[in-house]
Design an enzyme around this catalytic site. Structure first.
Site, PDB file in Angstrom:
ATOM      1  N   GLU A   1       0.823  -1.219   0.000  1.00  0.00           N
ATOM      2  CA  GLU A   1       0.000   0.000   0.000  1.00  0.00           C
ATOM      3  C   GLU A   1       0.861   1.275   0.000  1.00  0.00           C
ATOM      4  O   GLU A   1       1.576   1.535   0.977  1.00  0.00           O
ATOM      5  CB  GLU A   1      -0.903   0.025   1.240  1.00  0.00           C
ATOM      6  CG  GLU A   1      -1.789   1.273   1.291  1.00  0.00           C
ATOM      7  CD  GLU A   1      -2.604   1.385   2.580  1.00  0.00           C
ATOM      8  OE1 GLU A   1      -2.063   1.123   3.655  1.00  0.00           O
ATOM      9  OE2 GLU A   1      -3.787   1.760   2.485  1.00  0.00           O
TER      10      GLU A   1
ATOM     11  N   GLU B   1     -12.154   2.867   5.266  1.00  0.00           N
ATOM     12  CA  GLU B   1     -11.096   3.118   6.239  1.00  0.00           C
ATOM     13  C   GLU B   1     -11.054   4.610   6.566  1.00  0.00           C
ATOM     14  O   GLU B   1     -10.141   5.329   6.140  1.00  0.00           O
ATOM     15  CB  GLU B   1      -9.749   2.645   5.670  1.00  0.00           C
ATOM     16  CG  GLU B   1      -8.660   2.635   6.730  1.00  0.00           C
ATOM     17  CD  GLU B   1      -7.298   2.202   6.190  1.00  0.00           C
ATOM     18  OE1 GLU B   1      -6.531   1.594   6.944  1.00  0.00           O
ATOM     19  OE2 GLU B   1      -7.012   2.477   5.002  1.00  0.00           O
TER      20      GLU B   1
ATOM     21  N   ASP C   1      -5.343   2.672  -1.906  1.00  0.00           N
ATOM     22  CA  ASP C   1      -6.114   3.493  -0.966  1.00  0.00           C
ATOM     23  C   ASP C   1      -6.283   4.865  -1.611  1.00  0.00           C
ATOM     24  O   ASP C   1      -5.324   5.624  -1.757  1.00  0.00           O
ATOM     25  CB  ASP C   1      -5.360   3.573   0.366  1.00  0.00           C
ATOM     26  CG  ASP C   1      -6.164   4.273   1.448  1.00  0.00           C
ATOM     27  OD1 ASP C   1      -6.898   5.224   1.116  1.00  0.00           O
ATOM     28  OD2 ASP C   1      -6.048   3.881   2.624  1.00  0.00           O
TER      29      ASP C   1
ATOM     30  N   GLN D   1      -9.304   1.050  -0.809  1.00  0.00           N
ATOM     31  CA  GLN D   1      -9.764   1.646   0.451  1.00  0.00           C
ATOM     32  C   GLN D   1     -10.150   3.093   0.171  1.00  0.00           C
ATOM     33  O   GLN D   1      -9.626   3.720  -0.764  1.00  0.00           O
ATOM     34  CB  GLN D   1      -8.678   1.584   1.528  1.00  0.00           C
ATOM     35  CG  GLN D   1      -8.429   0.159   2.029  1.00  0.00           C
ATOM     36  CD  GLN D   1      -7.303   0.072   3.033  1.00  0.00           C
ATOM     37  OE1 GLN D   1      -6.305   0.766   2.905  1.00  0.00           O
ATOM     38  NE2 GLN D   1      -7.449  -0.795   4.018  1.00  0.00           N
TER      39      GLN D   1
HETATM   40  O1  LIG Z   1      -4.145   3.459   5.000  1.00  0.00           O
HETATM   41  C1  LIG Z   1      -3.759   3.015   6.080  1.00  0.00           C
HETATM   42  O2  LIG Z   1      -3.375   3.751   6.967  1.00  0.00           O
HETATM   43  C2  LIG Z   1      -3.889   1.517   6.317  1.00  0.00           C
HETATM   44  O3  LIG Z   1      -4.466   0.896   5.232  1.00  0.00           O
HETATM   45  C3  LIG Z   1      -2.743   0.766   6.819  1.00  0.00           C
HETATM   46  O4  LIG Z   1      -2.704  -0.427   6.619  1.00  0.00           O
HETATM   47  C4  LIG Z   1      -1.628   1.370   7.583  1.00  0.00           C
HETATM   48  O5  LIG Z   1      -2.011   2.196   8.589  1.00  0.00           O
HETATM   49 MG    MG Z   2      -5.250   2.241   3.793  1.00  0.00          MG
END
Ligand SMILES: O=C(O)[C@@H](O)C(=O)CO
Ligand code: MG
Length: 265
Positions: free
Chosen positions: A143, A242, A178, A206
């Site tokens: 990510e 999230e 994300d 996300q």
């Molecule tokens: O975006 C984020 O913060 C989360 O998906 C993660 O895994 C780390 O904090």
């Molecule tokens: Mg995230």
């Protein structure tokens, strides 16, 4: 049709962690994700999932010493043994929870470290994680995270993640896209989705509003447009919710802010 998973690390903070499963199910969620399962025995979590008809769709591998500020071990030279132990533990939990995805956080680049060594460490560690996870049908997710929330995080851009995946060369390594981080770092979200989704290398999305990381209908991103785009492109995977509800951990704060979700359930 996009499917939405409740992120239990951020949502339903008005109730204890183990009670968040029932809270999410009551609201119509069919799936959950959260950062870390390790504070609870896997059978306890599995019971909560089953009792509430929920799927576990994502959690993170152990990140090192979170309370001391560590945010993953994958890029840290010299921490390979700990990284490998963490992957074994994560796979054990993933099997017990029937969870098909593990997010391996990249980590903060150590001050003064040689950039080539950090990159090589990351690639070798992710390759190892992918090899361990593959026989169990588990994907390893990478990510990109914005540097305002996590200054010094190794992985911040989508193109960087996709280039690393090409170099790692394992079919079960995917990007956790994300859109909150992506908007902050690079923007142009619809074009990024159009570019990367057809590669087959996006394993999970996300969302959160930008800049406050509140509900997706609060802030500068037009998520209705993006959900329709994902739908039109045939995305039927999960989208993790999230975000921190605008009303924080006040009673019913999550439920009160879920109006945006109703048309998509
Ligand atoms: O975006 C984020 O913060 C989360 O998906 C993660 O895994 C780390 O904090
Ligand atoms: Mg995230």
């Amino acid at each position: 049709m996009p499917r939405f998973a409740a992120n239990l690390s951020m949502l339903y903070n008005d109730v204890d962690f183990l009670d968040r499963f029932a809270a999410a199910a009551r609201e119509g969620f069919k799936a959950v994700e959260y950062l870390f399962p390790y504070a609870y025995p896997a059978p306890e979590l599995a019971t909560r999932l089953q009792a509430n008809g929920l799927q576990q769709v994502l959690f993170n591998a152990p990140p090192g010493n979170w309370d001391a500020g560590e945010r993953g071990l994958a890029c840290l030279p010299g921490r390979e043994a700990e990284f490998r132990e963490g992957i074994a533990k994560a796979i054990e939990y993933a099997q017990a929870l029937q969870c098909p995805r593990i997010h391996v956080m990249a980590g903060l680049v150590p001050q003064g470290a040689d950039a080539a060594t950090v990159r090589a460490t990351y690639i070798a560690n992710v390759r190892y994680a992918a090899e361990q996870a593959a026989p169990h049908g588990i994907q390893i997710l990478l990510e990109p995270i914005n540097g305002r929330d996590m200054p010094g995080f190794f992985l911040s851009r989508q193109d960087q993640a996709h280039a690393l995946i090409a170099e790692i060369g394992a079919a079960n390594v995917k990007v956790q896209m994300d859109l909150y981080h992506c908007q902050i770092v690079e923007g142009d979200l619809a074009m990024k989705v159009r570019q990367y989704l057809p590669t087959g290398n996006v394993g999970h999305f996300q969302i959160a509003g930008v800049p406050e990381r509140h509900e997706p209908d609060v802030g500068e991103i037009n998520y209705t447009y993006l959900f329709k785009l994902l739908d039109s492109m045939g995305y039927d995977g999960w989208i993790g919710c999230e975000y921190r509800p605008a009303r924080g951990a006040a009673a019913h704060a999550t439920s009160d802010g879920l109006g945006w979700l109703k048309p998509w359930l």
